[in-house]
Design a protein around this motif. Structure first.
Motif, PDB file in Angstrom:
ATOM      1  N   LYS A   5      31.078 -62.246 -26.860  1.00 33.86           N
ATOM      2  CA  LYS A   5      31.008 -60.848 -26.476  1.00 33.86           C
ATOM      3  C   LYS A   5      29.984 -60.700 -25.354  1.00 33.86           C
ATOM      4  O   LYS A   5      29.013 -61.462 -25.269  1.00 33.86           O
ATOM      5  CB  LYS A   5      30.593 -59.981 -27.667  1.00 33.86           C
ATOM      6  N   VAL A   6      30.204 -59.748 -24.463  1.00 39.36           N
ATOM      7  CA  VAL A   6      29.297 -59.563 -23.331  1.00 39.36           C
ATOM      8  C   VAL A   6      27.874 -59.295 -23.816  1.00 39.36           C
ATOM      9  O   VAL A   6      26.894 -59.759 -23.218  1.00 39.36           O
ATOM     10  CB  VAL A   6      29.788 -58.421 -22.426  1.00 39.36           C
ATOM     11  N   ALA A   7      27.734 -58.567 -24.900  1.00 36.93           N
ATOM     12  CA  ALA A   7      26.401 -58.237 -25.410  1.00 36.93           C
ATOM     13  C   ALA A   7      25.604 -59.491 -25.776  1.00 36.93           C
ATOM     14  O   ALA A   7      24.367 -59.499 -25.700  1.00 36.93           O
ATOM     15  CB  ALA A   7      26.517 -57.311 -26.620  1.00 36.93           C
ATOM     16  N   GLU A   8      26.301 -60.561 -26.151  1.00 38.04           N
ATOM     17  CA  GLU A   8      25.608 -61.797 -26.519  1.00 38.04           C
ATOM     18  C   GLU A   8      24.962 -62.477 -25.324  1.00 38.04           C
ATOM     19  O   GLU A   8      24.097 -63.352 -25.493  1.00 38.04           O
ATOM     20  CB  GLU A   8      26.590 -62.748 -27.204  1.00 38.04           C
ATOM     21  N   SER A  38      22.920 -61.269 -23.399  1.00 35.57           N
ATOM     22  CA  SER A  38      21.534 -60.818 -23.230  1.00 35.57           C
ATOM     23  C   SER A  38      20.536 -61.804 -23.829  1.00 35.57           C
ATOM     24  O   SER A  38      19.331 -61.695 -23.573  1.00 35.57           O
ATOM     25  CB  SER A  38      21.349 -59.437 -23.869  1.00 35.57           C
ATOM     26  N   GLU A  39      21.018 -62.769 -24.624  1.00 33.57           N
ATOM     27  CA  GLU A  39      20.148 -63.762 -25.233  1.00 33.57           C
ATOM     28  C   GLU A  39      19.833 -64.868 -24.227  1.00 33.57           C
ATOM     29  O   GLU A  39      20.749 -65.520 -23.718  1.00 33.57           O
ATOM     30  CB  GLU A  39      20.816 -64.359 -26.473  1.00 33.57           C
ATOM     31  N   ALA A  88      27.840 -56.791 -14.848  1.00 33.62           N
ATOM     32  CA  ALA A  88      27.839 -56.308 -16.228  1.00 33.62           C
ATOM     33  C   ALA A  88      26.784 -55.218 -16.424  1.00 33.62           C
ATOM     34  O   ALA A  88      27.012 -54.234 -17.143  1.00 33.62           O
ATOM     35  CB  ALA A  88      27.593 -57.475 -17.191  1.00 33.62           C
ATOM     36  N   VAL A  89      25.628 -55.382 -15.766  1.00 38.55           N
ATOM     37  CA  VAL A  89      24.594 -54.345 -15.821  1.00 38.55           C
ATOM     38  C   VAL A  89      25.093 -53.077 -15.154  1.00 38.55           C
ATOM     39  O   VAL A  89      24.903 -51.955 -15.659  1.00 38.55           O
ATOM     40  CB  VAL A  89      23.300 -54.841 -15.163  1.00 38.55           C
ATOM     41  N   LEU A 113      27.408 -52.694 -19.473  1.00 36.89           N
ATOM     42  CA  LEU A 113      27.648 -53.620 -20.576  1.00 36.89           C
ATOM     43  C   LEU A 113      26.387 -54.366 -20.975  1.00 36.89           C
ATOM     44  O   LEU A 113      26.279 -54.855 -22.102  1.00 36.89           O
ATOM     45  CB  LEU A 113      28.748 -54.612 -20.187  1.00 36.89           C
ATOM     46  N   LEU A 114      25.442 -54.478 -20.059  1.00 37.28           N
ATOM     47  CA  LEU A 114      24.126 -55.064 -20.326  1.00 37.28           C
ATOM     48  C   LEU A 114      23.065 -54.108 -19.787  1.00 37.28           C
ATOM     49  O   LEU A 114      23.307 -53.381 -18.814  1.00 37.28           O
ATOM     50  CB  LEU A 114      23.990 -56.438 -19.654  1.00 37.28           C
ATOM     51  N   THR A 115      21.894 -54.127 -20.391  1.00 36.99           N
ATOM     52  CA  THR A 115      20.811 -53.255 -19.925  1.00 36.99           C
ATOM     53  C   THR A 115      20.017 -53.893 -18.791  1.00 36.99           C
ATOM     54  O   THR A 115      19.437 -53.196 -17.966  1.00 36.99           O
ATOM     55  CB  THR A 115      19.862 -52.924 -21.090  1.00 36.99           C
TER      56      THR A 115
END
Length: 259
Positions: free
Chosen positions: A42-45, A47-48, A87-88, A92-94
């Motif tokens: 997932k795109v949120a992942e 961020s790690e 994505a930012v 989708l990403l911060t």
């Protein structure tokens, strides 16, 4: 799990190619893309930082397990950075997580080995040999393309000689030479002339262009009306007669001397 080469072909030739989205996919391609969709993060992942580090380590390796060239690694890292930035932008990403990872691409070796560089005298010999491409065996050296002795359909030799001559003497990129037209060449009967470079036509493949041609016309990464000029130094290129518009490389913008 499908093979690595099948996954790459499915992604590159089908999933990432908008011109083929409406086509029916082969069974193996459809199966491979289904596996990719099921196993993608997932795109949120993203961020790690540990996920980004794993991606960076992966893009530095070729399919055969060997380390990729430094220039390739740097190019892929730039692409990944751009994707994360998009994505930012899309919300989708911060934040772009790339700067959070202490991972440096390898340095690109920019030194040139003099032993493999084509010198002026060898360049003249190579261009003369290229000019003979397509000639029928035993044809006399001075016979023009329209006369006897050349391969059917005309000889590509003179065009190839001009092509590689522009690359060597004017330091032009292959895509710039492809797009160079006669009206962009200022070639007086004597003295120095100019080659005006305003666009390039890199070969990208017919599957990736809107009109189905192999080359894609692009600008020169500057203002729309801007153009680059090729200027030569004070010395003439060695040898004569290789093509019209040969140029040595000394400064920018550049001129060319007809020879």
């Amino acid at each position: 799990m499908p093979g690595k080469r099948l996954v790459r072909r499915a992604l590159y030739s089908w999933a990432f190619n908008v011109n083929r989205w409406e086509e029916d996919q082969p069974a193996d391609v459809a199966k491979a893309l289904g596996w990719v969709a099921k196993n993608s993060l997932k795109v949120a992942e993203l961020s790690e930082p540990k996920v980004i580090r794993r991606m960076l380590n992966t893009l530095a390796v070729k399919l055969d397990g060997e380390t990729a060239a430094p220039s390739v690694i740097r190019r892929k890292r730039r692409i990944l950075h751009h994707i994360l930035g998009r994505a930012v932008e899309e919300g989708l990403l911060t934040v772009n997580p790339m700067p959070l990872v202490q991972w440096q691409p390898p340095d690109v070796e920019d030194e040139v080995d003099p032993g493999v560089v084509v010198g002026p005298e060898l360049a003249v010999q190579l261009l003369a040999a290229v000019a003979l491409q397509g000639r029928a065996p035993g044809a006399p050296g001075g016979v023009p393309p329209a006369r006897a002795g050349w391969a059917p359909g005309g000889c590509p030799g003179p065009r190839l000689r001009a092509f590689f001559g522009c690359m060597y003497y004017a330091a032009m990129r292959p895509a710039e030479v492809v797009h160079l037209t006669r009206d962009r060449c200022v070639l007086p009967a004597t003295g120095w002339g100019r080659l005006v470079l305003h666009r390039s036509s890199p070969r990208v493949g017919s599957s990736w262009t809107d009109d189905g041609t192999s080359h894609d016309t692009r600008g020169q990464h500057r203002a729309e009306k801007a153009a680059r000029l090729r200027r030569a130094g004070s010395s003439e290129p060695p040898g004569t007669g290789w093509c019209r518009g040969a140029a040595t490389v000394q400064s920018r913008p550049r001129r060319v001397r007809r020879c």
